[in-house]
Design a protein around this motif. Structure first.
Motif, mmCIF file in Angstrom:
data_model
loop_
_atom_site.group_PDB
_atom_site.id
_atom_site.type_symbol
_atom_site.label_atom_id
_atom_site.label_comp_id
_atom_site.label_asym_id
_atom_site.label_seq_id
_atom_site.Cartn_x
_atom_site.Cartn_y
_atom_site.Cartn_z
ATOM 1 N N GLN A 168 0.847 -1.197 0.000
ATOM 2 C CA GLN A 168 0.000 0.000 0.000
ATOM 3 C C GLN A 168 0.879 1.242 0.000
ATOM 4 N N TRP A 169 0.319 2.350 -0.488
ATOM 5 C CA TRP A 169 1.002 3.642 -0.401
ATOM 6 C C TRP A 169 0.255 4.606 0.502
ATOM 7 N N ARG A 204 -2.995 0.237 11.072
ATOM 8 C CA ARG A 204 -2.542 -1.153 11.122
ATOM 9 C C ARG A 204 -1.707 -1.442 9.881
ATOM 10 N N PHE A 205 -0.490 -1.945 10.061
ATOM 11 C CA PHE A 205 0.312 -2.460 8.956
ATOM 12 C C PHE A 205 1.427 -3.307 9.546
ATOM 13 N N ALA A 206 1.909 -4.269 8.748
ATOM 14 C CA ALA A 206 2.920 -5.204 9.229
ATOM 15 C C ALA A 206 4.321 -4.642 9.102
ATOM 16 N N THR A 207 4.555 -3.902 8.002
ATOM 17 C CA THR A 207 5.904 -3.451 7.665
ATOM 18 C C THR A 207 5.841 -2.033 7.119
ATOM 19 N N LEU A 208 6.833 -1.237 7.485
ATOM 20 C CA LEU A 208 6.963 0.114 6.950
ATOM 21 C C LEU A 208 8.285 0.213 6.199
ATOM 22 N N VAL A 209 8.206 0.657 4.936
ATOM 23 C CA VAL A 209 9.404 0.914 4.139
ATOM 24 C C VAL A 209 9.436 2.410 3.842
ATOM 25 N N THR A 210 10.532 3.069 4.184
ATOM 26 C CA THR A 210 10.662 4.506 3.948
ATOM 27 C C THR A 210 11.953 4.788 3.178
ATOM 28 N N ASP A 217 -3.682 -5.587 8.557
ATOM 29 C CA ASP A 217 -2.631 -6.190 9.385
ATOM 30 C C ASP A 217 -1.489 -6.783 8.570
ATOM 31 N N GLY A 218 -1.738 -7.125 7.296
ATOM 32 C CA GLY A 218 -0.700 -7.743 6.478
ATOM 33 C C GLY A 218 -0.049 -6.804 5.484
ATOM 34 N N SER A 219 -0.276 -5.523 5.599
ATOM 35 C CA SER A 219 0.213 -4.570 4.591
ATOM 36 C C SER A 219 1.679 -4.207 4.779
ATOM 37 N N ILE A 220 2.364 -4.071 3.644
ATOM 38 C CA ILE A 220 3.643 -3.358 3.616
ATOM 39 C C ILE A 220 3.322 -1.938 3.171
ATOM 40 N N LEU A 221 3.565 -0.964 4.030
ATOM 41 C CA LEU A 221 3.292 0.431 3.710
ATOM 42 C C LEU A 221 4.572 1.083 3.196
ATOM 43 N N PHE A 222 4.532 1.594 1.973
ATOM 44 C CA PHE A 222 5.648 2.335 1.404
ATOM 45 C C PHE A 222 5.372 3.818 1.598
ATOM 46 N N PHE A 223 6.201 4.468 2.404
ATOM 47 C CA PHE A 223 5.977 5.878 2.732
ATOM 48 C C PHE A 223 7.195 6.681 2.327
ATOM 49 N N GLN A 224 7.012 7.582 1.357
ATOM 50 C CA GLN A 224 8.097 8.413 0.854
ATOM 51 C C GLN A 224 8.095 9.747 1.588
ATOM 52 N N ARG A 225 9.149 10.025 2.328
ATOM 53 C CA ARG A 225 9.258 11.240 3.137
ATOM 54 C C ARG A 225 9.832 12.372 2.302
ATOM 55 N N GLU A 284 -0.224 2.843 -6.910
ATOM 56 C CA GLU A 284 -1.584 3.025 -7.411
ATOM 57 C C GLU A 284 -1.601 2.936 -8.937
ATOM 58 N N LEU A 285 -0.605 3.520 -9.588
ATOM 59 C CA LEU A 285 -0.533 3.439 -11.043
ATOM 60 C C LEU A 285 -0.423 1.994 -11.504
ATOM 61 N N ARG A 286 0.449 1.227 -10.870
ATOM 62 C CA ARG A 286 0.615 -0.159 -11.276
ATOM 63 C C ARG A 286 -0.646 -0.980 -10.995
ATOM 64 N N ARG A 287 -1.324 -0.675 -9.902
ATOM 65 C CA ARG A 287 -2.580 -1.373 -9.621
ATOM 66 C C ARG A 287 -3.593 -1.127 -10.736
ATOM 67 N N LEU A 288 -3.698 0.137 -11.168
ATOM 68 C CA LEU A 288 -4.636 0.490 -12.226
ATOM 69 C C LEU A 288 -4.253 -0.177 -13.549
ATOM 70 N N LEU A 289 -2.975 -0.156 -13.873
ATOM 71 C CA LEU A 289 -2.524 -0.757 -15.123
ATOM 72 C C LEU A 289 -2.737 -2.264 -15.110
ATOM 73 N N HIS A 290 -2.429 -2.886 -13.991
ATOM 74 C CA HIS A 290 -2.626 -4.342 -13.868
ATOM 75 C C HIS A 290 -4.098 -4.709 -14.028
ATOM 76 N N ALA A 291 -4.968 -3.907 -13.424
ATOM 77 C CA ALA A 291 -6.402 -4.200 -13.467
ATOM 78 C C ALA A 291 -6.988 -4.040 -14.865
ATOM 79 N N HIS A 292 -6.419 -3.153 -15.676
ATOM 80 C CA HIS A 292 -7.016 -2.826 -16.972
ATOM 81 C C HIS A 292 -6.197 -3.304 -18.172
#
Length: 487
Positions: free
Chosen positions: A31-32, A66-72, A39-47, A170-178
């Motif tokens: 997730q972004w 709630r998230f399992a992992t944070l990547v910054t 509970d199972g999300s890897i959150l990518f947070f760009q500071r 989000e862009l990749r999610r949209l492209l993958h879906a369509h």
């Protein structure tokens, strides 16, 4: 399994720093947005350097989530307040590549299944993308368009992302879906997106660059950095592709930087027959003819050779773009709603109105957004004063600033003795505008420009977006005065 793939990727990525959390759930998704996590999300947070402290970041985005992992992309002082979360910090230059690798696992794209076209520029990106979308669709291509107006599949809105260019996940999610529903992806590429890696790994076959004027210096800090961010689009264009540009100044500046990775071709505004202007009045504006020329060049790269008659008739497929020279007419009164919100955009559209309606007087209603580019407020005021017979200054999206302070900044750009009105409430300002038009003799031609909001259906103030529409206010006042609206 996706969980195993994500676990393996976390374990094998060369992070600059990590703090495992054995008690954290195994990852199941990426997730972004923190508010989309489970509970199972890897959150990518760009500071970013946005003036917020790490404590404010924690309070605004992480506390209670709630998230399992944070990547910054950098260490945060608030890490000690997240004891049950696995933490990873990328190396300074690795953020984009790390996010892309995770996207490849969760939202894979079939190689070669989609043709990608990107459009950048300070102004005109949305119009060019919508023109291109219309031309390609008319020739049987299935088109996914992504930009300021939202995400469209074959001309039908799918979702509004709230971004000109959505974050990479989000862009990749949209492209993958369509990806099975489209042949061509046409997308706006903002300077923020190019600088932040939101379009990383997107293989653009061709691209367009509309123009370049000062904007977004609150983020980019200086004009050179802003230009450099946009120029990153060239590095994403695949071998055999090219960049089309409607600004000679942009092309010359790119050439001065050294050899470009792909050819750059400069286009002149399209020359159209009178019947085209009569059928599509928005093409009377020179900048829209430039946007059209750009769209045609990009379309023909996709379509290949066409009969001469077809190439001359592309304009027939165009539709007005929401909030771009959106025009209502009553007698000698033309009311134009436009997204113009930079000094150059106001100068351009008001100059075009003067050229297109040489006998008309012009009244302009506008404001400036808060929290951004304070330097351009007096420049916008000066641009409006150069072209307008009457001016109403109002609020736009004040965000976290007092509207009155923003207006005071605008007024410093007016020449001494400039006549103007200030009506802070935007709906009241539009009503005042109509009252002024109604008070003038019927034989006087007037063009009223309502600038700044365009397609937006909200006012952004104090962290809340309140429903609001310039279009609705115009229709309400047309009805109030008994004027018939005709596009």
């Amino acid at each position: 399994m996706l969980t195993d793939a994500l676990t393996h990727l976390l374990a094998t990525t060369d992070f600059a720093w990590s703090r495992p959390a054995p008690e954290a759930p195994r990852p199941t998704n990426i997730q972004w947005r923190a508010d989309a996590c489970d509970d199972g999300s890897i959150l990518f947070f760009q500071r970013f350097d946005d003036g917020l402290t790490d404590s404010e970041i924690h309070r605004r985005y992480f506390a209670g989530r709630r998230f399992a992992t944070l990547v910054t992309n950098r260490p945060l002082d608030c890490f000690d307040r997240m004891p049950g979360v696995a933490l990873h910090v990328t190396r300074p230059d690795d953020w984009t590549e790390v996010v892309r690798r995770f996207c490849d696992v969760v939202y894979p794209l079939a190689p070669g299944a989609l043709r990608f076209i990107g459009v950048t520029g300070t102004n005109g990106k949305t119009t060019t993308v919508k023109y291109l979308e219309s031309i390609l669709a008319a020739h049987g291509r299935r088109v996914l368009s992504i930009g300021t107006l939202g995400v469209f599949l074959d001309g039908v809105r799918q979702i509004e992302t709230g971004f000109t260019s959505p974050p990479l996940i989000e862009l990749r999610r949209l492209l993958h879906a369509h990806q099975d529903q489209a042949d061509v992806v046409v997308m706006e590429a903002s300077s923020h997106a190019l600088d932040q890696g939101r379009v990383a790994g997107i293989p653009f076959q061709d691209a367009g660059w509309t123009n370049f004027t000062l904007d977004h210096l609150d983020y980019h800090r200086d004009e050179a950095s802003y230009f450099a961010a946009k120029a990153r689009l060239l590095d994403l264009i695949q071998p055999g592709g090219r960049l089309y540009c409607t600004s000679r100044a942009v092309a010359d500046r790119l050439a001065a930087r050294g050899p470009t990775p792909v050819p750059v071709e400069v286009l002149e505004p399209a020359r159209l027959p009178p019947e085209a202007i009569a059928a599509k009045p928005f093409l009377a504006l020179a900048h829209n003819r430039a946007n059209y020329a750009l769209a045609v060049a990009l379309a023909e790269r996709v379509l290949g050779a066409l009969p001469d008659d077809a190439t001359r008739q592309h304009w027939r497929h165009l539709q007005p773009v929401d909030g771009r020279f959106d025009c209502r007419v009553h007698g000698n009164r033309a009311i134009v709603i436009d997204f113009a919100h930079t000094p150059d955009a106001l100068d351009t559209i008001l100059g075009a109105i003067r050229d297109g309606f040489p006998d008309a007087r012009v009244v302009t209603l506008f404001g400036c957004g808060g929290d951004r580019d304070r330097f351009k407020r007096p420049l916008m005021g000066a641009a409006v004063a150069r072209h307008s017979d009457a001016i109403i200054v109002t609020s736009d999206n004040p965000r976290h600033e007092p509207p009155e302070r923003i207006i005071d900044d605008i007024l410093t750009g007016f020449p001494e003795g400039q006549d103007y009105s200030v009506v802070v409430d935007r709906a009241e300002a539009i009503a005042r505008l109509f009252d002024q038009l109604a008070a003038r003799p019927d034989y006087e031609p007037w063009v009223a420009l309502i600038a700044g909001k365009g397609h937006e259906r909200y006012i952004d103030r104090d962290g809340h977006k309140t429903p609001y529409s310039d279009q609705e206010q115009v229709e309400r006042n047309l009805q109030r005065l008994g004027w018939t609206s005709a596009s």
